[in-house]
Design a protein around this motif. Sequence first.
Motif, short mmCIF file in Angstrom:
data_model
loop_
_atom_site.label_atom_id
_atom_site.label_comp_id
_atom_site.label_asym_id
_atom_site.label_seq_id
_atom_site.Cartn_x
_atom_site.Cartn_y
_atom_site.Cartn_z
N GLN A 116 0.83 -1.20 0.00
CA GLN A 116 0.00 0.00 0.00
C GLN A 116 0.87 1.26 0.00
OE1 GLN A 116 -3.72 0.32 0.07
NE2 GLN A 116 -3.11 -1.59 -0.94
N VAL A 117 1.96 1.20 0.74
CA VAL A 117 2.91 2.32 0.71
C VAL A 117 3.51 2.47 -0.68
CG1 VAL A 117 5.09 3.19 1.64
CG2 VAL A 117 3.42 2.17 3.17
N VAL A 118 3.83 1.37 -1.33
CA VAL A 118 4.40 1.41 -2.68
C VAL A 118 3.45 2.08 -3.65
CG1 VAL A 118 5.10 -0.01 -4.64
CG2 VAL A 118 5.93 -0.55 -2.35
N TYR A 119 2.17 1.65 -3.63
CA TYR A 119 1.19 2.22 -4.56
C TYR A 119 0.99 3.71 -4.30
CZ TYR A 119 0.12 -2.74 -5.23
OH TYR A 119 0.21 -4.08 -5.48
N PHE A 120 0.91 4.07 -3.04
CA PHE A 120 0.72 5.48 -2.67
C PHE A 120 1.91 6.32 -3.16
CE2 PHE A 120 1.08 9.19 0.00
CZ PHE A 120 -0.22 9.63 0.15
N LEU A 121 3.12 5.84 -2.90
CA LEU A 121 4.32 6.58 -3.28
C LEU A 121 4.43 6.70 -4.80
CD1 LEU A 121 6.89 7.96 -2.27
CD2 LEU A 121 8.05 5.74 -2.35
N ALA A 122 4.07 5.65 -5.53
CA ALA A 122 4.15 5.70 -6.98
C ALA A 122 3.19 6.75 -7.55
CB ALA A 122 3.84 4.33 -7.57
N LEU A 123 1.95 6.76 -7.05
CA LEU A 123 0.98 7.73 -7.54
C LEU A 123 1.35 9.15 -7.12
CD1 LEU A 123 -1.61 8.29 -9.03
CD2 LEU A 123 -2.89 7.78 -6.94
N PHE A 124 1.80 9.31 -5.89
CA PHE A 124 2.24 10.61 -5.39
C PHE A 124 3.38 11.16 -6.25
CE2 PHE A 124 5.11 13.22 -2.92
CZ PHE A 124 4.28 14.08 -2.23
N THR A 125 4.36 10.33 -6.56
CA THR A 125 5.50 10.77 -7.36
C THR A 125 5.08 11.09 -8.79
OG1 THR A 125 6.95 9.36 -6.03
CG2 THR A 125 7.83 10.16 -8.11
N GLY A 126 4.14 10.28 -9.34
CA GLY A 126 3.68 10.54 -10.69
C GLY A 126 3.07 11.92 -10.82
N VAL A 127 2.26 12.33 -9.84
CA VAL A 127 1.63 13.65 -9.88
C VAL A 127 2.65 14.74 -9.57
CG1 VAL A 127 -0.17 15.11 -8.89
CG2 VAL A 127 -0.60 12.68 -9.26
N ALA A 128 3.55 14.49 -8.63
CA ALA A 128 4.49 15.52 -8.18
C ALA A 128 5.62 15.77 -9.17
CB ALA A 128 5.08 15.13 -6.83
N TRP A 129 5.99 14.77 -9.99
CA TRP A 129 7.17 14.91 -10.84
C TRP A 129 6.88 14.80 -12.33
CZ3 TRP A 129 12.13 16.11 -9.39
CH2 TRP A 129 12.38 16.17 -8.01
N ALA A 130 5.63 14.69 -12.72
CA ALA A 130 5.31 14.54 -14.15
C ALA A 130 5.73 15.79 -14.92
CB ALA A 130 3.81 14.29 -14.32
N ARG A 131 6.46 15.61 -16.01
CA ARG A 131 6.85 16.75 -16.85
C ARG A 131 5.69 17.21 -17.73
NH1 ARG A 131 10.54 13.33 -14.36
NH2 ARG A 131 12.69 14.06 -14.63
N ASP A 132 4.96 16.24 -18.27
CA ASP A 132 3.81 16.55 -19.12
C ASP A 132 2.56 16.49 -18.25
OD1 ASP A 132 1.76 16.68 -20.97
OD2 ASP A 132 2.77 15.41 -22.44
N ARG A 133 1.99 17.63 -17.92
CA ARG A 133 0.85 17.66 -17.00
C ARG A 133 -0.42 17.12 -17.65
NH1 ARG A 133 3.04 17.47 -12.52
NH2 ARG A 133 1.12 18.17 -11.50
N ARG A 134 -0.53 17.25 -18.95
CA ARG A 134 -1.71 16.70 -19.62
C ARG A 134 -1.67 15.16 -19.60
NH1 ARG A 134 -5.12 19.57 -22.62
NH2 ARG A 134 -3.58 21.26 -22.73
N ALA A 135 -0.49 14.61 -19.86
CA ALA A 135 -0.35 13.15 -19.79
C ALA A 135 -0.56 12.67 -18.35
CB ALA A 135 1.03 12.75 -20.29
N MET A 136 -0.16 13.49 -17.39
CA MET A 136 -0.37 13.12 -15.99
C MET A 136 -1.86 12.96 -15.69
SD MET A 136 -1.40 14.60 -12.88
CE MET A 136 -1.15 16.35 -13.15
N LEU A 137 -2.69 13.87 -16.22
CA LEU A 137 -4.14 13.75 -15.99
C LEU A 137 -4.67 12.46 -16.59
CD1 LEU A 137 -5.56 17.35 -16.54
CD2 LEU A 137 -5.24 16.12 -14.40
N VAL A 138 -4.16 12.07 -17.75
CA VAL A 138 -4.60 10.81 -18.38
C VAL A 138 -4.24 9.62 -17.50
CG1 VAL A 138 -4.31 9.30 -20.38
CG2 VAL A 138 -4.45 11.78 -20.70
N VAL A 139 -3.01 9.62 -16.96
CA VAL A 139 -2.58 8.52 -16.09
C VAL A 139 -3.40 8.49 -14.81
CG1 VAL A 139 -0.66 7.63 -14.72
CG2 VAL A 139 -0.25 8.47 -17.03
N VAL A 140 -3.66 9.65 -14.23
CA VAL A 140 -4.46 9.71 -13.00
C VAL A 140 -5.86 9.17 -13.27
CG1 VAL A 140 -5.58 11.29 -11.38
CG2 VAL A 140 -3.15 11.56 -11.91
N ALA A 141 -6.44 9.55 -14.42
CA ALA A 141 -7.76 9.02 -14.77
C ALA A 141 -7.71 7.50 -14.91
CB ALA A 141 -8.25 9.66 -16.06
#
Length: 455
Positions: A116-141
Amino acid sequence: MDGRWSTLRSRVTTYFGVDSDWERVPVDPERTRRVDAVVALALMLSGLLGIEVLRSLDGLGEPPGPVFLPHLLVVAGTLPLVWRRRYPLVVAGLCSLHFLVVGITIPAVALSVSMQVVYFLALFTGVAWARDRRAMLVVVAGVLVAMSTWLVWQFAVGSGVEALLTQGGKPLPRQGLFSPVTAYVIYAAVLNTVYFGGAIVGGQAAWRSALQRERVTDQARTITAQTGELQRRAVVEERLRIARELHDVVAHHVSVIGIQAAAARRVLRQDPEAAEGALRSVETSSRDAVSQMRGLLGTLRSGDEEPGATTRAPEPRLADVPALAEQSAVIGLDIECRVVEDSPGAVATVPDPVGLSLYRTVQEALSNVRRHSTASAATVFVRVDHRGEPGFAHGYAEVEVLDDGRPRSGTSGTGLGLLGVRERLSTHGGVSEIGPRVTGGYRVRVRMPLPEEPS
């Protein structure tokens, strides 16, 4: 409806910085990679230990595969964290897919604390460090879809859930508003919503915080650069001021020396006394030139004077204009100076910066008369009036140089003299009248305001 949807979409894209061209990159990439590798290794070891604890408590059940399958799943889920800040969206997507597949096949592994910590950290890092913010929204969705799919699976296997919620082999009785199965699914939905929502909101907060720090750093760099530029401009302006002052001093005294030397050569045999007077004027002008040049160049020194060094002479003032006119008189050119004061001693009260500017104006004007005019006579007026008038609330100080000549053909200047006069005017807020006179000759008149007298 379309308007509300457009407003909501605009707010979401603004919040997540979709239109921002800023990219978050590590300050020290090598150190970042080492830290990510250590974090991934620590979570991997923790996850493997957790698997053994669950196995000892019979919390894994019968895994569909070899006995070491849970261990492989833990390794596969934690290994991508090594590259979590180099490829944040790829790692977030892989970990979310891992959660979906493992959550359906072996839920105990996906729901373990370490994973659970792994999944949380992966998603947190994806939002915090994504260079392409539009692609980040697609991944979050996509992550939210994966979470919803897992919840739907919980409903689909409701019978299995109900089998888990038993006591003594009998299903738990309904004691509240919801049945045990429904309560379990609601609990899981709320818990995962807070879990994933926290990772998304926290990651976006970290991204905006990093953006703000970068902007503050850029502003500090800009301020530092502007400060350095202002300092350089100040140095250049001071050097230009000294160059104009040197121009005035050298032009004035050299022209006097040249004319007096020519006059001495012409009358050396016929009138030795006149020649002696002319040479004496040459001597005086040369000494004055050297003294004033030493004083101006002294401003470029660092301020450390050698013991016994001569202190530079004070800058000339408005009260020194009569002496300047007397020194400027040469054979063939009569110069008269008239001082007009509203009260005795008013000229001596003119502030030094204003007085120096007016003195240099007279000096430049007389040099131009000698070099570029056929005039045989010139008059210098010095006026000081403390009575206020429109444009000069506290009075004014004025100099005026008049001559009766015409421009001499074949002569031209550098233009620095008049440039210096205009810049002094702009510095002190004065006015000028420079040009030919209707009755013949040339006029240079400069008036500068006086400051308010201290009460």
